[in-house]
Each structure stands twice: as C-alpha cells, then as structure tokens.
Scaffold this motif. Structure first.
Motif, PDB file in Angstrom:
ATOM      1  N   VAL A 144       0.823  -1.204   0.000  1.00  0.00           N
ATOM      2  CA  VAL A 144       0.000   0.000   0.000  1.00  0.00           C
ATOM      3  C   VAL A 144       0.859   1.256   0.000  1.00  0.00           C
ATOM      4  CG1 VAL A 144      -1.737   1.299   1.286  1.00  0.00           C
ATOM      5  CG2 VAL A 144      -1.949  -1.187   1.053  1.00  0.00           C
ATOM      6  N   LEU A 145       1.918   1.284   0.825  1.00  0.00           N
ATOM      7  CA  LEU A 145       2.767   2.482   0.852  1.00  0.00           C
ATOM      8  C   LEU A 145       3.424   2.719  -0.503  1.00  0.00           C
ATOM      9  CD1 LEU A 145       4.515   2.250   4.349  1.00  0.00           C
ATOM     10  CD2 LEU A 145       2.502   3.561   3.700  1.00  0.00           C
ATOM     11  N   GLY A 165     -16.441  -2.978  10.093  1.00  0.00           N
ATOM     12  CA  GLY A 165     -17.137  -3.557   8.948  1.00  0.00           C
ATOM     13  C   GLY A 165     -16.191  -4.080   7.889  1.00  0.00           C
ATOM     14  N   ARG A 166     -15.139  -3.336   7.574  1.00  0.00           N
ATOM     15  CA  ARG A 166     -14.150  -3.768   6.598  1.00  0.00           C
ATOM     16  C   ARG A 166     -12.829  -3.085   6.932  1.00  0.00           C
ATOM     17  NH1 ARG A 166     -14.974  -3.453   0.014  1.00  0.00           N
ATOM     18  NH2 ARG A 166     -12.897  -4.195  -0.586  1.00  0.00           N
ATOM     19  N   GLU A 167     -11.725  -3.800   6.760  1.00  0.00           N
ATOM     20  CA  GLU A 167     -10.429  -3.250   7.150  1.00  0.00           C
ATOM     21  C   GLU A 167      -9.925  -2.229   6.140  1.00  0.00           C
ATOM     22  OE1 GLU A 167      -8.275  -6.635   9.849  1.00  0.00           O
ATOM     23  OE2 GLU A 167      -8.010  -6.790   7.673  1.00  0.00           O
ATOM     24  N   ARG A 168      -9.188  -1.276   6.667  1.00  0.00           N
ATOM     25  CA  ARG A 168      -8.467  -0.303   5.844  1.00  0.00           C
ATOM     26  C   ARG A 168      -7.147   0.005   6.539  1.00  0.00           C
ATOM     27  NH1 ARG A 168     -12.925   2.756   7.146  1.00  0.00           N
ATOM     28  NH2 ARG A 168     -13.774   0.652   7.065  1.00  0.00           N
ATOM     29  N   LEU A 169      -6.203   0.621   5.813  1.00  0.00           N
ATOM     30  CA  LEU A 169      -4.908   0.970   6.381  1.00  0.00           C
ATOM     31  C   LEU A 169      -4.932   2.416   6.852  1.00  0.00           C
ATOM     32  CD1 LEU A 169      -2.594  -1.114   6.430  1.00  0.00           C
ATOM     33  CD2 LEU A 169      -1.432   0.268   4.709  1.00  0.00           C
ATOM     34  N   LEU A 170      -4.448   2.657   8.082  1.00  0.00           N
ATOM     35  CA  LEU A 170      -4.239   4.000   8.612  1.00  0.00           C
ATOM     36  C   LEU A 170      -2.764   4.323   8.475  1.00  0.00           C
ATOM     37  CD1 LEU A 170      -6.276   3.808  11.968  1.00  0.00           C
ATOM     38  CD2 LEU A 170      -7.118   4.400   9.681  1.00  0.00           C
ATOM     39  N   GLY A 197      -7.663  -7.516   0.621  1.00  0.00           N
ATOM     40  CA  GLY A 197      -8.989  -7.405   1.219  1.00  0.00           C
ATOM     41  C   GLY A 197      -9.207  -6.118   1.980  1.00  0.00           C
ATOM     42  N   LEU A 198      -8.545  -5.042   1.564  1.00  0.00           N
ATOM     43  CA  LEU A 198      -8.653  -3.753   2.237  1.00  0.00           C
ATOM     44  C   LEU A 198      -9.626  -2.838   1.506  1.00  0.00           C
ATOM     45  CD1 LEU A 198      -4.863  -3.073   2.929  1.00  0.00           C
ATOM     46  CD2 LEU A 198      -6.566  -3.870   4.585  1.00  0.00           C
ATOM     47  N   LEU A 199     -10.333  -2.014   2.281  1.00  0.00           N
ATOM     48  CA  LEU A 199     -11.208  -1.002   1.703  1.00  0.00           C
ATOM     49  C   LEU A 199     -10.402   0.082   0.998  1.00  0.00           C
ATOM     50  CD1 LEU A 199     -14.147   0.255   1.596  1.00  0.00           C
ATOM     51  CD2 LEU A 199     -13.497   1.500   3.648  1.00  0.00           C
ATOM     52  N   GLY A 200      -9.279   0.475   1.588  1.00  0.00           N
ATOM     53  CA  GLY A 200      -8.450   1.531   1.024  1.00  0.00           C
ATOM     54  C   GLY A 200      -7.420   1.987   2.037  1.00  0.00           C
TER      55      GLY A 200
END
Length: 285
Positions: A144-145, A165-170, A197-200
């Motif tokens: 992602v980075l 509800g769905r995972e994302r990266l912070l 499987g990430l939202l964003g």
C-alpha cells in the motif's frame, strides 16, 4: 423499476464552516429496487455513495430503520458519511427542532444515531461499533505504501490495519504539506487493496494538541479514488489515537477534490476498549 421513481434527496454530509461536504444520495427504498438499480443511483445523482432507507410503519412506534449503502461498484457493509446524511434527512423529515434519535439496522448490526438542529444544519453523531486495530504486516505496508508513493521510513512504525465492517490501512505522514502532495498510483493501489482485502488507505497528518488534523482517504477498490469525507475511517483513527490519550479529533478532508469537509470523533472509556462517537454537520443540498 426506474431509479427515478423513488424519492431521492441529496444531502451534503460533514460540512466545514457550513460549506463543502460530501454530496450523498439518500433514497427511500420500498424494496422494489434491484441491486443493479441501487448501483446506478449514485451515478445518476453525481454522488460517490447512496444510502437506502427502509422506514417501518409509523404504527410500529420507535422501530428500527433498515439501511444499505451502495457505490457504483456495489454494496458496502458500512458508510459513515452515508449515516450522517441519513440522520440529517430523517431529522429534517421528522420536523425535529430539538434532539432526534434513530436506531438503524445494517446487514451486520443494530446501532444508534443522533441529530440536533442548528438553523439550516443538522449536527449528527452515531455509534460506529467496536474498532479492530492491529499493526500492519510487512506485505500490507509495502504494497500500500508503495502505491501511495510513501517511503516506508516516512510512515514510521504507526501504520495500522483498522476495521469497522471492513479493514483499511491508517497511514501517518509528517505533515499537511506531505499529505497534500500525495499522488497515488490508483491502479496499483486498487490491485494491492483487492489482493489484501482492504477497503483503502486513510492517510493523516499529526494531530495538533487540541486534536485538529487533516486526512485523505483513497478507495479505488470501491470505485472512489478519493473520498471527500470518510467518517468510519475517522472513527478508526479516533480509536487508535485514544491509546495516546487524544480523546477528541476534528479531521479536515476533501480539500484535494475541491469540497472541504470536516469529520469529528470522540472516544470514551469502555469495558473492552474506547467507545467512539463519530459524525459531522450536514444539510440538504
């Protein structure tokens, strides 16, 4: 059924100083729409998201309101600014002058939301549910980075995977200038998020001593390259920052896409972790 046959109201969710916000289509859904028609409605109304409400018979008393969320790509399990928009619409429809409360059901849970009129605007908040937090794995970080154009050392050790509800990266960055300069490779980011499987990815600047910061949410996997306002990701960040003693945040978003927005969130001690309330100011467009 033609999507134009249903009642649809545009609500600007998460305004900043009374302007901007995320335009959201709020639809009274009697169940006759197909999911393909629900996917088309955001496109027809020029919004990134639409929220579909099933309002029970008033004779049932204080009943639970069904709620579903769609983008052009398909259904989402949750949508924070869609919930803000729904609360503002429902409070206005009820003619509320003081406080309004609603109970919602999505596919996975039942939760409460609140609204209070301030002139032409509604101040809203809701319970996003428990936030799951964990450190990002090496593959998640690197994939992602790299797509965001952020060097691993620039993000430090605080990259987290967070879910409501769905995972994302912070992803933290050094400041607002770094945040503003980001130019993600959206095709690469979508591929990485789809595989993982990430939202964003929700990228944010350091909070001020009083909790003000800025963020950008990139979610090409759901057909939204950059979200104007993302309340659920802000709730995730609030849960993360509560571990550092920061119990309230106000997050500026949307500037990069020409629609300034602000999302607010507070954290309160709970038996199994912080209880979050997230929301924003909204108004009918």
């Amino acid at each position: 059924m033609d999507g134009t046959d249903v009642m649809t109201v545009l609500v600007r969710a998460c305004l900043r100083d009374g302007t901007g916000g995320s335009p959201t289509a709020v639809v009274l859904d009697d169940g006759r729409l197909s999911d393909a028609e629900r996917r088309r409605l955001p496109v027809e109304h020029g919004t990134s998201h639409a929220v579909f409400l099933r309002i029970p018979d008033p004779a049932a008393g204080r009943a639970v309101i069904g709620m579903r969320f769609f983008t052009a790509e398909g259904e989402l399990p949750a949508c924070g600014h869609g919930t803000v928009a729904a609360l503002a619409f429902l409070a206005g429809r009820a003619g509320t002058e003081g406080s309004y409360r609603a109970t919602f059901r999505t596919g996975s849970r039942v939760f409460a939301g609140w609204a209070e009129r301030h002139g032409a605007h509604m101040a809203t908040a809701f319970d996003p549910g428990p936030v799951d937090l964990r450190p990002a794995g090496a593959v998640e970080r690197d994939s992602v980075l790299g797509a965001l154009g952020i060097a691993p050392e620039a993000a430090g050790t605080e990259v987290r995977v967070a879910g409501v509800g769905r995972e994302r990266l912070l992803v933290p960055v050094a400041g607002r200038a770094v945040l503003e300069a980001l130019e993600p490779d959206f095709e690469r980011l979508r591929d990485a998020c789809d595989r993982l499987g990430l939202l964003g990815a929700y990228v944010y600047s350091p909070p001020s001593p009083t909790g003000e910061l800025a963020a950008r949410m990139f979610a090409p996997s759901i057909g939204v390259p950059e979200d104007i306002a993302n309340a659920n990701s802000t709730a995730c960040l609030a849960a993360h920052l509560a571990g550092r003693g920061i119990m309230g945040i106000a997050v500026d978003m949307g500037d990069a896409v020409g629609s300034p927005a602000t999302v607010t969130a507070t954290a309160h001690p709970g038996p199994s972790g912080p209880r979050i309330r997230v929301g924003g100011i909204a108004a009918t467009a």
